[in-house]
Design an enzyme around this catalytic site. Structure first.
Site, PDB file in Angstrom:
ATOM      1  N   HIS A   1     -10.819  -4.646  -3.602  1.00 19.57           N
ATOM      2  CA  HIS A   1      -9.481  -4.956  -3.106  1.00 19.57           C
ATOM      3  C   HIS A   1      -9.558  -5.404  -1.659  1.00 19.57           C
ATOM      4  O   HIS A   1     -10.530  -5.129  -0.957  1.00 19.57           O
ATOM      5  CB  HIS A   1      -8.524  -3.765  -3.247  1.00 19.57           C
ATOM      6  CG  HIS A   1      -8.969  -2.515  -2.563  1.00 19.57           C
ATOM      7  ND1 HIS A   1      -9.983  -1.706  -3.032  1.00 19.57           N
ATOM      8  CD2 HIS A   1      -8.531  -1.927  -1.429  1.00 19.57           C
ATOM      9  CE1 HIS A   1     -10.143  -0.667  -2.229  1.00 19.57           C
ATOM     10  NE2 HIS A   1      -9.275  -0.789  -1.230  1.00 19.57           N
TER      11      HIS A   1
ATOM     12  N   ASP B   1       0.848  -1.191   0.000  1.00 18.04           N
ATOM     13  CA  ASP B   1       0.000   0.000   0.000  1.00 18.04           C
ATOM     14  C   ASP B   1       0.885   1.241   0.000  1.00 18.04           C
ATOM     15  O   ASP B   1       1.847   1.324   0.758  1.00 18.04           O
ATOM     16  CB  ASP B   1      -0.901  -0.022   1.240  1.00 18.04           C
ATOM     17  CG  ASP B   1      -2.029   0.981   1.173  1.00 18.04           C
ATOM     18  OD1 ASP B   1      -1.749   2.189   1.025  1.00 18.04           O
ATOM     19  OD2 ASP B   1      -3.188   0.564   1.283  1.00 18.04           O
TER      20      ASP B   1
ATOM     21  N   ASN C   1     -13.564  -3.390   2.268  1.00 21.17           N
ATOM     22  CA  ASN C   1     -14.607  -2.375   2.431  1.00 21.17           C
ATOM     23  C   ASN C   1     -15.443  -2.251   1.157  1.00 21.17           C
ATOM     24  O   ASN C   1     -14.907  -2.329   0.056  1.00 21.17           O
ATOM     25  CB  ASN C   1     -13.979  -1.015   2.733  1.00 21.17           C
ATOM     26  CG  ASN C   1     -13.092  -1.041   3.953  1.00 21.17           C
ATOM     27  OD1 ASN C   1     -13.439  -1.614   4.971  1.00 21.17           O
ATOM     28  ND2 ASN C   1     -11.931  -0.437   3.858  1.00 21.17           N
TER      29      ASN C   1
ATOM     30  N   GLN D   1     -14.623   2.556   1.781  1.00 18.41           N
ATOM     31  CA  GLN D   1     -14.028   2.321   0.461  1.00 18.41           C
ATOM     32  C   GLN D   1     -13.752   3.665  -0.200  1.00 18.41           C
ATOM     33  O   GLN D   1     -14.638   4.507  -0.312  1.00 18.41           O
ATOM     34  CB  GLN D   1     -14.967   1.483  -0.419  1.00 18.41           C
ATOM     35  CG  GLN D   1     -14.352   1.096  -1.737  1.00 18.41           C
ATOM     36  CD  GLN D   1     -15.262   0.219  -2.587  1.00 18.41           C
ATOM     37  OE1 GLN D   1     -16.457   0.092  -2.337  1.00 18.41           O
ATOM     38  NE2 GLN D   1     -14.681  -0.378  -3.621  1.00 18.41           N
TER      39      GLN D   1
ATOM     40  N   HIS E   1      -7.331  -5.531   1.937  1.00 23.59           N
ATOM     41  CA  HIS E   1      -6.184  -5.035   2.690  1.00 23.59           C
ATOM     42  C   HIS E   1      -5.600  -6.177   3.521  1.00 23.59           C
ATOM     43  O   HIS E   1      -6.339  -6.866   4.234  1.00 23.59           O
ATOM     44  CB  HIS E   1      -6.600  -3.919   3.656  1.00 23.59           C
ATOM     45  CG  HIS E   1      -7.040  -2.670   2.982  1.00 23.59           C
ATOM     46  ND1 HIS E   1      -6.190  -1.610   2.781  1.00 23.59           N
ATOM     47  CD2 HIS E   1      -8.242  -2.306   2.482  1.00 23.59           C
ATOM     48  CE1 HIS E   1      -6.853  -0.639   2.175  1.00 23.59           C
ATOM     49  NE2 HIS E   1      -8.099  -1.041   1.977  1.00 23.59           N
TER      50      HIS E   1
END
Length: 136
Positions: free
Chosen positions: A101, A32, A88, A95, A103
């Site tokens: 996606h 990230d 999310n 989100q 995490h």
């Protein structure tokens, strides 16, 4: 299908350089760019799906085994003390990029409480009504 306006489509498909830690035919996993903790990574499908509601079942079936594999590897390498796997859907749920996606967030003793929330209270009747409305 890819979305030419989606930043995560571009990251997942190598159109924008990033720090890739895993890649296969369906997914790219990157560190990230704004991590919550050391090693925070994102599982990105190479195809565009805005959220879990659009994610095909065959792709969804591959996400959790990949998250498990990566969490085990990251825990071993980073020596973290715990792990959050977070996904999310919708702005109100946190989100911010509308490309599905996941995490992968390594957690360390003494680290910040990045996922804390308050708890709500419901009466027994309210719980029963919620339960009954959700039964499938």
């Amino acid at each position: 299908m890819k979305d030419s306006d989606c930043i995560f489509c571009k990251l997942a498909n190598g159109d924008i350089p990033t720090n890739v830690i895993y890649e296969d035919d369906d997914f790219t996993v990157i560190l990230d760019a704004s991590p919550a903790t050391k090693g925070h990574a994102l599982i990105l499908p190479k195809e565009h799906y805005a959220n879990i509601y659009e994610l095909p079942d065959d792709v969804a079936a591959k996400v959790m085994p990949l998250a498990k594999k990566l969490a085990a590897h990251m825990t071993d390498v980073l020596h973290c003390d715990g792990f959050n796997i977070v996904q999310n859907n919708g702005e109100v749920a946190g989100q911010t990029v509308f490309h599905f996606h996941v995490h992968l967030i390594p957690r360390y003793k003494g680290g910040a409480d990045i996922l804390g929330w308050s708890h709500e209270s419901f009466t027994d009747d309210e719980i029963a009504a919620i339960r009954d409305s959700l039964k499938m």
